[in-house]
Design a protein around this motif. Structure first.
Motif, PDB file in Angstrom:
ATOM      1  N   GLY A  27      -8.551  13.148   1.149  1.00  0.00           N
ATOM      2  CA  GLY A  27      -8.101  13.493  -0.244  1.00  0.00           C
ATOM      3  C   GLY A  27      -7.947  14.452  -0.821  1.00  0.00           C
ATOM      4  O   GLY A  27      -9.812  14.845  -0.725  1.00  0.00           O
ATOM      5  N   PRO A  49      -5.917   0.072   3.307  1.00  0.00           N
ATOM      6  CA  PRO A  49      -5.325   1.950   3.658  1.00  0.00           C
ATOM      7  C   PRO A  49      -6.407   2.422   3.705  1.00  0.00           C
ATOM      8  O   PRO A  49      -7.657   2.235   2.277  1.00  0.00           O
ATOM      9  N   TYR A  97      -7.917   6.290   2.836  1.00  0.00           N
ATOM     10  CA  TYR A  97      -7.575   7.875   2.261  1.00  0.00           C
ATOM     11  C   TYR A  97      -8.643   9.072   2.462  1.00  0.00           C
ATOM     12  O   TYR A  97      -9.643   9.000   2.897  1.00  0.00           O
ATOM     13  N   ALA A 128      -3.536   9.930   4.457  1.00  0.00           N
ATOM     14  CA  ALA A 128      -3.715   7.973   4.857  1.00  0.00           C
ATOM     15  C   ALA A 128      -3.233   7.545   6.136  1.00  0.00           C
ATOM     16  O   ALA A 128      -2.395   7.374   6.718  1.00  0.00           O
ATOM     17  N   ARG A 179      -6.987   0.591  -2.044  1.00  0.00           N
ATOM     18  CA  ARG A 179      -6.149   1.165  -2.951  1.00  0.00           C
ATOM     19  C   ARG A 179      -6.617   2.274  -3.880  1.00  0.00           C
ATOM     20  O   ARG A 179      -7.592   1.452  -4.359  1.00  0.00           O
ATOM     21  N   TYR A 204     -11.300   7.054   0.740  1.00  0.00           N
ATOM     22  CA  TYR A 204     -11.520   5.196   0.219  1.00  0.00           C
ATOM     23  C   TYR A 204     -11.408   4.500   1.326  1.00  0.00           C
ATOM     24  O   TYR A 204      -9.884   5.311   2.067  1.00  0.00           O
ATOM     25  N   ASP A 212      -2.258   3.302   7.240  1.00  0.00           N
ATOM     26  CA  ASP A 212      -2.304   1.834   6.867  1.00  0.00           C
ATOM     27  C   ASP A 212      -3.333   1.411   7.863  1.00  0.00           C
ATOM     28  O   ASP A 212      -2.383   0.723   8.863  1.00  0.00           O
ATOM     29  N   TYR A 270       4.746  10.741  -0.113  1.00  0.00           N
ATOM     30  CA  TYR A 270       4.644  10.815   1.397  1.00  0.00           C
ATOM     31  C   TYR A 270       5.052  11.370   2.687  1.00  0.00           C
ATOM     32  O   TYR A 270       6.540  10.376   1.972  1.00  0.00           O
ATOM     33  N   SER A 330       0.994  -0.949  -0.182  1.00  0.00           N
ATOM     34  CA  SER A 330       0.153  -0.309  -0.224  1.00  0.00           C
ATOM     35  C   SER A 330       0.379   1.077   0.331  1.00  0.00           C
ATOM     36  O   SER A 330       0.744   2.030  -0.663  1.00  0.00           O
ATOM     37  N   PHE A 332      -3.351  14.652   0.350  1.00  0.00           N
ATOM     38  CA  PHE A 332      -4.013  13.462   0.913  1.00  0.00           C
ATOM     39  C   PHE A 332      -3.310  12.870   2.699  1.00  0.00           C
ATOM     40  O   PHE A 332      -2.610  13.466   2.526  1.00  0.00           O
ATOM     41  N   SER A 340      -6.317  13.327 -10.603  1.00  0.00           N
ATOM     42  CA  SER A 340      -6.861  13.603  -9.163  1.00  0.00           C
ATOM     43  C   SER A 340      -8.706  14.652  -9.657  1.00  0.00           C
ATOM     44  O   SER A 340      -7.414  15.812 -10.908  1.00  0.00           O
TER      45      SER A 340
END
Length: 285
Positions: free
Chosen positions: A267, A263, A265, A256, A284, A281, A258, A212, A119, A254, A192
């Motif tokens: 964003g 994961p 999210y 996130a 993934r 989300y 795990d 990230y 992820s 975003f 996006s």
């Protein structure tokens, strides 16, 4: 090894596969499989949804493959089944064909994977290449060949990670892809700023750079991350007249986590054309 995978969401899927090595070193194996899928496909003109279809697919297949120790595998095989699409909303001009569509194809797939995490990888690289050659010889209603490929690499310094990836796909040869098997894109980290699945067309080329930062380590979770993404892509020959096409640019930010179930999210993305979207989300993107 008998494996069963279940997925629930906008795309719901159940797959089962029996993996049987023919030699102790796994240099050759056979794998019969069954796939059942139900998905929602939205059709867009620009950023406005103009239709929604429900698509059901049933496939049975058999693969012959070889493993390359810990690095990946190569498979070739064949599949057969049926697909049925029904319109939930939309104009009659976009209504899919009534009845079912017979499918039959030769398949090939090569995968290698040296990422340290599925992820949020911090190091390593991975890639895949797939071919789906639909042919009336195996009972298909349509003749076409579809290819798609993805390449991803990650590198880190301390808590900072840079991830680079590229995705492409489209028809191989002169036959066009049918409406039910075109390239579908759009959503968080997939251009996006556009709605999920709003980019549908014959050809796709896409590149992305994601940064990230691992904000914190968690005892229950693998980690908490904050990140941003810069993306550029090109979609050719959109399915719906007036659909988005050409060179597209977008960016996203975003947060996130795990988790043990995948994961999560939260964003926000914005495209160069002015379209923007917020995303949540589980799984993934």
């Amino acid at each position: 090894e008998w494996r069963v995978d279940l997925q629930v969401g906008t795309t719901s899927r159940a797959t089962t596969e029996f993996y049987q090595p023919l030699f102790e070193n796994r240099s050759l194996f056979v794998a019969p499989r069954l796939e059942l899928e139900r998905r929602t496909q939205d059709l867009y003109s620009g950023t406005e949804r103009v239709a929604r279809d429900n698509v059901r697919t049933r496939l049975v297949g058999l693969d012959l493959g070889s493993e390359f120790t810990r690095f990946g595998e190569l498979r070739v095989g064949a599949v057969a089944g049926r697909l049925q699409a029904t319109q939930e909303t939309g104009p009659p001009s976009l209504e899919p064909p009534s009845g079912h569509i017979d499918q039959g194809a030769y398949t090939a797939r090569f995968i290698f994977d040296q990422l340290d995490n599925a992820s949020f990888p911090r190091s390593g690289f991975a890639g895949r290449v797939s071919m789906f050659a639909s042919t009336p010889q195996l009972g298909a209603d349509d003749r076409y060949t579809r290819w798609d490929a993805e390449l991803l690499g990650a590198m880190s310094i301390g808590r900072h990670t840079l991830q680079l990836s590229a995705v492409g796909g489209g028809p191989a040869g002169s036959d066009r892809l049918p409406a039910y098997d075109q390239m579908v894109w759009g959503g968080l980290l997939q251009q996006s700023g556009y709605p999920r699945g709003s980019l549908t067309g014959q050809h796709l080329a896409f590149g992305r750079a994601v940064y990230y930062y691992k904000v914190a380590n968690q005892s229950l979770f693998e980690g908490l991350y904050a990140g941003l993404s810069l993306e550029a892509g090109r979609l050719g020959t959109p399915l719906v007249p007036g659909g988005i096409s050409g060179v597209l640019k977008s960016a996203a930010v975003f947060m996130a986590i795990d988790t043990p179930i995948g994961p999560v999210y939260l964003g926000y993305g914005r495209a160069a054309g002015g379209s923007s979207a917020a995303y949540f989300y589980l799984g993934r993107p």
